[in-house]
Design a protein around this motif. Structure first.
Motif, PDB file in Angstrom:
ATOM      1  N   LEU A 244      39.264 -31.100 -27.751  1.00 25.36           N
ATOM      2  CA  LEU A 244      38.089 -30.972 -28.616  1.00 25.36           C
ATOM      3  C   LEU A 244      37.498 -32.338 -28.921  1.00 25.36           C
ATOM      4  O   LEU A 244      36.279 -32.535 -28.841  1.00 25.36           O
ATOM      5  N   GLU A 245      38.343 -33.292 -29.251  1.00 24.14           N
ATOM      6  CA  GLU A 245      37.881 -34.639 -29.552  1.00 24.14           C
ATOM      7  C   GLU A 245      37.258 -35.291 -28.325  1.00 24.14           C
ATOM      8  O   GLU A 245      36.255 -35.995 -28.424  1.00 24.14           O
ATOM      9  N   SER A 246      37.847 -35.052 -27.164  1.00 26.78           N
ATOM     10  CA  SER A 246      37.325 -35.609 -25.925  1.00 26.78           C
ATOM     11  C   SER A 246      35.919 -35.079 -25.645  1.00 26.78           C
ATOM     12  O   SER A 246      34.987 -35.856 -25.400  1.00 26.78           O
ATOM     13  N   ILE A 247      35.775 -33.770 -25.698  1.00 28.72           N
ATOM     14  CA  ILE A 247      34.468 -33.157 -25.439  1.00 28.72           C
ATOM     15  C   ILE A 247      33.457 -33.599 -26.499  1.00 28.72           C
ATOM     16  O   ILE A 247      32.328 -33.985 -26.169  1.00 28.72           O
ATOM     17  N   GLN A 248      33.857 -33.573 -27.756  1.00 28.42           N
ATOM     18  CA  GLN A 248      32.955 -33.972 -28.838  1.00 28.42           C
ATOM     19  C   GLN A 248      32.511 -35.414 -28.702  1.00 28.42           C
ATOM     20  O   GLN A 248      31.393 -35.754 -29.083  1.00 28.42           O
ATOM     21  N   SER A 249      33.357 -36.268 -28.155  1.00 25.60           N
ATOM     22  CA  SER A 249      32.980 -37.672 -28.013  1.00 25.60           C
ATOM     23  C   SER A 249      31.872 -37.868 -26.988  1.00 25.60           C
ATOM     24  O   SER A 249      31.132 -38.842 -27.048  1.00 25.60           O
ATOM     25  N   ALA A 250      31.741 -36.935 -26.049  1.00 21.73           N
ATOM     26  CA  ALA A 250      30.709 -37.054 -25.015  1.00 21.73           C
ATOM     27  C   ALA A 250      29.414 -36.331 -25.385  1.00 21.73           C
ATOM     28  O   ALA A 250      28.335 -36.711 -24.921  1.00 21.73           O
TER      29      ALA A 250
ATOM     30  N   ASP B 268      49.304 -17.317 -23.040  1.00 18.47           N
ATOM     31  CA  ASP B 268      49.113 -17.779 -24.417  1.00 18.47           C
ATOM     32  C   ASP B 268      48.274 -19.061 -24.521  1.00 18.47           C
ATOM     33  O   ASP B 268      48.188 -19.670 -25.577  1.00 18.47           O
ATOM     34  N   ASP B 269      47.626 -19.454 -23.432  1.00 18.08           N
ATOM     35  CA  ASP B 269      46.768 -20.642 -23.458  1.00 18.08           C
ATOM     36  C   ASP B 269      45.475 -20.319 -24.207  1.00 18.08           C
ATOM     37  O   ASP B 269      44.794 -19.343 -23.886  1.00 18.08           O
ATOM     38  N   ASP B 270      45.154 -21.124 -25.204  1.00 17.46           N
ATOM     39  CA  ASP B 270      43.945 -20.866 -25.997  1.00 17.46           C
ATOM     40  C   ASP B 270      42.886 -21.947 -25.801  1.00 17.46           C
ATOM     41  O   ASP B 270      42.019 -22.159 -26.649  1.00 17.46           O
ATOM     42  N   SER B 271      42.912 -22.623 -24.663  1.00 11.85           N
ATOM     43  CA  SER B 271      41.958 -23.702 -24.396  1.00 11.85           C
ATOM     44  C   SER B 271      40.513 -23.219 -24.469  1.00 11.85           C
ATOM     45  O   SER B 271      39.667 -23.882 -25.070  1.00 11.85           O
ATOM     46  N   GLU B 272      40.211 -22.081 -23.870  1.00 11.15           N
ATOM     47  CA  GLU B 272      38.831 -21.600 -23.877  1.00 11.15           C
ATOM     48  C   GLU B 272      38.351 -21.294 -25.290  1.00 11.15           C
ATOM     49  O   GLU B 272      37.224 -21.627 -25.658  1.00 11.15           O
ATOM     50  N   ALA B 273      39.185 -20.671 -26.090  1.00 10.27           N
ATOM     51  CA  ALA B 273      38.808 -20.370 -27.479  1.00 10.27           C
ATOM     52  C   ALA B 273      38.518 -21.656 -28.248  1.00 10.27           C
ATOM     53  O   ALA B 273      37.549 -21.724 -29.026  1.00 10.27           O
ATOM     54  N   LYS B 274      39.328 -22.669 -28.023  1.00  8.53           N
ATOM     55  CA  LYS B 274      39.099 -23.953 -28.692  1.00  8.53           C
ATOM     56  C   LYS B 274      37.776 -24.566 -28.247  1.00  8.53           C
ATOM     57  O   LYS B 274      37.003 -25.066 -29.070  1.00  8.53           O
ATOM     58  N   ILE B 275      37.515 -24.533 -26.953  1.00  7.74           N
ATOM     59  CA  ILE B 275      36.260 -25.091 -26.433  1.00  7.74           C
ATOM     60  C   ILE B 275      35.072 -24.343 -27.020  1.00  7.74           C
ATOM     61  O   ILE B 275      34.104 -24.946 -27.485  1.00  7.74           O
ATOM     62  N   ARG B 276      35.141 -23.022 -27.020  1.00 13.30           N
ATOM     63  CA  ARG B 276      34.024 -22.223 -27.539  1.00 13.30           C
ATOM     64  C   ARG B 276      33.829 -22.429 -29.041  1.00 13.30           C
ATOM     65  O   ARG B 276      32.725 -22.259 -29.555  1.00 13.30           O
ATOM     66  N   SER B 277      34.884 -22.832 -29.749  1.00 16.09           N
ATOM     67  CA  SER B 277      34.755 -23.072 -31.192  1.00 16.09           C
ATOM     68  C   SER B 277      33.812 -24.235 -31.491  1.00 16.09           C
ATOM     69  O   SER B 277      33.312 -24.355 -32.611  1.00 16.09           O
ATOM     70  N   LEU B 278      33.543 -25.067 -30.505  1.00 18.02           N
ATOM     71  CA  LEU B 278      32.599 -26.173 -30.693  1.00 18.02           C
ATOM     72  C   LEU B 278      31.162 -25.680 -30.810  1.00 18.02           C
ATOM     73  O   LEU B 278      30.304 -26.387 -31.323  1.00 18.02           O
ATOM     74  N   GLN B 279      30.905 -24.483 -30.317  1.00 17.74           N
ATOM     75  CA  GLN B 279      29.595 -23.834 -30.407  1.00 17.74           C
ATOM     76  C   GLN B 279      28.453 -24.747 -29.958  1.00 17.74           C
ATOM     77  O   GLN B 279      27.439 -24.876 -30.637  1.00 17.74           O
TER      78      GLN B 279
ATOM     79  N   LYS C 236      25.489 -27.156 -24.891  1.00 17.82           N
ATOM     80  CA  LYS C 236      25.605 -28.104 -23.781  1.00 17.82           C
ATOM     81  C   LYS C 236      26.805 -27.802 -22.888  1.00 17.82           C
ATOM     82  O   LYS C 236      26.870 -28.265 -21.752  1.00 17.82           O
ATOM     83  N   ILE C 237      27.761 -27.041 -23.395  1.00 13.44           N
ATOM     84  CA  ILE C 237      29.005 -26.795 -22.664  1.00 13.44           C
ATOM     85  C   ILE C 237      28.827 -25.648 -21.669  1.00 13.44           C
ATOM     86  O   ILE C 237      28.360 -24.565 -22.015  1.00 13.44           O
ATOM     87  N   LYS C 238      29.218 -25.919 -20.422  1.00 12.32           N
ATOM     88  CA  LYS C 238      29.176 -24.920 -19.348  1.00 12.32           C
ATOM     89  C   LYS C 238      30.600 -24.786 -18.805  1.00 12.32           C
ATOM     90  O   LYS C 238      31.162 -25.758 -18.296  1.00 12.32           O
ATOM     91  N   ILE C 239      31.179 -23.602 -18.926  1.00 14.60           N
ATOM     92  CA  ILE C 239      32.547 -23.363 -18.455  1.00 14.60           C
ATOM     93  C   ILE C 239      32.506 -22.645 -17.105  1.00 14.60           C
ATOM     94  O   ILE C 239      31.822 -21.639 -16.953  1.00 14.60           O
ATOM     95  N   ILE C 240      33.245 -23.180 -16.157  1.00 11.12           N
ATOM     96  CA  ILE C 240      33.405 -22.556 -14.851  1.00 11.12           C
ATOM     97  C   ILE C 240      34.867 -22.125 -14.752  1.00 11.12           C
ATOM     98  O   ILE C 240      35.772 -22.963 -14.810  1.00 11.12           O
TER      99      ILE C 240
ATOM    100  N   PHE D  92      27.746 -30.513 -20.497  1.00 10.31           N
ATOM    101  CA  PHE D  92      29.146 -30.881 -20.288  1.00 10.31           C
ATOM    102  C   PHE D  92      29.795 -29.734 -19.528  1.00 10.31           C
ATOM    103  O   PHE D  92      29.968 -28.639 -20.059  1.00 10.31           O
ATOM    104  N   VAL D  93      30.143 -29.991 -18.267  1.00 10.04           N
ATOM    105  CA  VAL D  93      30.688 -28.977 -17.368  1.00 10.04           C
ATOM    106  C   VAL D  93      32.210 -29.056 -17.372  1.00 10.04           C
ATOM    107  O   VAL D  93      32.782 -30.136 -17.210  1.00 10.04           O
ATOM    108  N   ILE D  94      32.851 -27.903 -17.544  1.00 11.21           N
ATOM    109  CA  ILE D  94      34.306 -27.831 -17.580  1.00 11.21           C
ATOM    110  C   ILE D  94      34.795 -26.834 -16.530  1.00 11.21           C
ATOM    111  O   ILE D  94      34.432 -25.662 -16.583  1.00 11.21           O
ATOM    112  N   ALA D  95      35.589 -27.324 -15.579  1.00 13.38           N
ATOM    113  CA  ALA D  95      36.292 -26.431 -14.659  1.00 13.38           C
ATOM    114  C   ALA D  95      37.563 -26.024 -15.395  1.00 13.38           C
ATOM    115  O   ALA D  95      38.484 -26.820 -15.550  1.00 13.38           O
ATOM    116  N   LEU D  96      37.584 -24.792 -15.876  1.00 12.13           N
ATOM    117  CA  LEU D  96      38.694 -24.311 -16.699  1.00 12.13           C
ATOM    118  C   LEU D  96      39.591 -23.406 -15.862  1.00 12.13           C
ATOM    119  O   LEU D  96      39.233 -22.268 -15.545  1.00 12.13           O
ATOM    120  N   GLY D  97      40.749 -23.948 -15.492  1.00  8.73           N
ATOM    121  CA  GLY D  97      41.702 -23.187 -14.692  1.00  8.73           C
ATOM    122  C   GLY D  97      42.374 -22.108 -15.502  1.00  8.73           C
ATOM    123  O   GLY D  97      42.607 -22.263 -16.706  1.00  8.73           O
TER     124      GLY D  97
END
Length: 163
Positions: A20-26, A43-54, A57-61, A33-38
């Motif tokens: 979150l801090e990394s993405i927010q810094s950019a 139980d991985d909650d990476s996508e939920a965390k990314i989407r919480s930034l609302q 600019k964020i594009k998830i692939i 901001f394009v993210i290739a999300l594997g």
């Protein structure tokens, strides 16, 4: 002038990466901001965390990792390429999930991008990373000349900032 940020991520919350801090810094200096999300563990909650930034600019692939086809860490390069290819900016800003841009560098990065936008001798990719130098962390942003790309990221032509 358009700047695209990009990265790849997978199971990052389980690895305690500051995504979150990394993405927010950019976000303040990029237009997208394009993210290739594997696909991570169940139980991985990476996508939920990314989407919480609302951020619009964020594009998830969504991607699948194939470590048999891309062994020994080559999948990381493959995922990076997927995100990079989806960028539409004049400049590409690559951040890994554990890297940040300091807000003091925003103006300098944007100024240099504008200054060199129409210079055909300058590649449009800005990798940001930290190097350890005698116990002091130094942040360097570098623009590479296309004719030297085959030299494994050697032959730097411009250092934007150094601390």
């Amino acid at each position: 002038m358009k700047i695209s940020g990009f990265t790849f991520l997978r199971n990052t919350s389980k690895l305690y990466y500051p995504i979150l801090e990394s993405i927010q810094s950019a976000l303040p200096i990029v237009d997208e901001f394009v993210i290739a999300l594997g696909k991570g563990d169940d139980d991985d909650d990476s996508e939920a965390k990314i989407r919480s930034l609302q951020s619009g600019k964020i594009k998830i692939i969504h991607t699948e990792w194939d470590t048999e086809k891309y062994p020994q860490g080559m999948e990381h390069a493959h995922q990076t390429d997927i995100a990079k290819e989806a960028c539409s900016g004049d400049w590409l800003l690559y951040l890994q999930g554990d890297e940040l841009i300091h807000e003091q560098d925003y103006n300098e990065i944007k100024t240099k991008c504008k200054q060199y936008l129409n210079n055909a001798n300058v590649d449009r990719m800005i990798p940001i990373w930290q190097e350890k130098n005698i116990g002091i962390f130094m942040k360097i942003a570098i623009i590479f000349c296309p004719k030297f790309q085959q030299c494994l990221m050697g032959n730097m032509i411009l250092i934007l900032s150094e601390f």
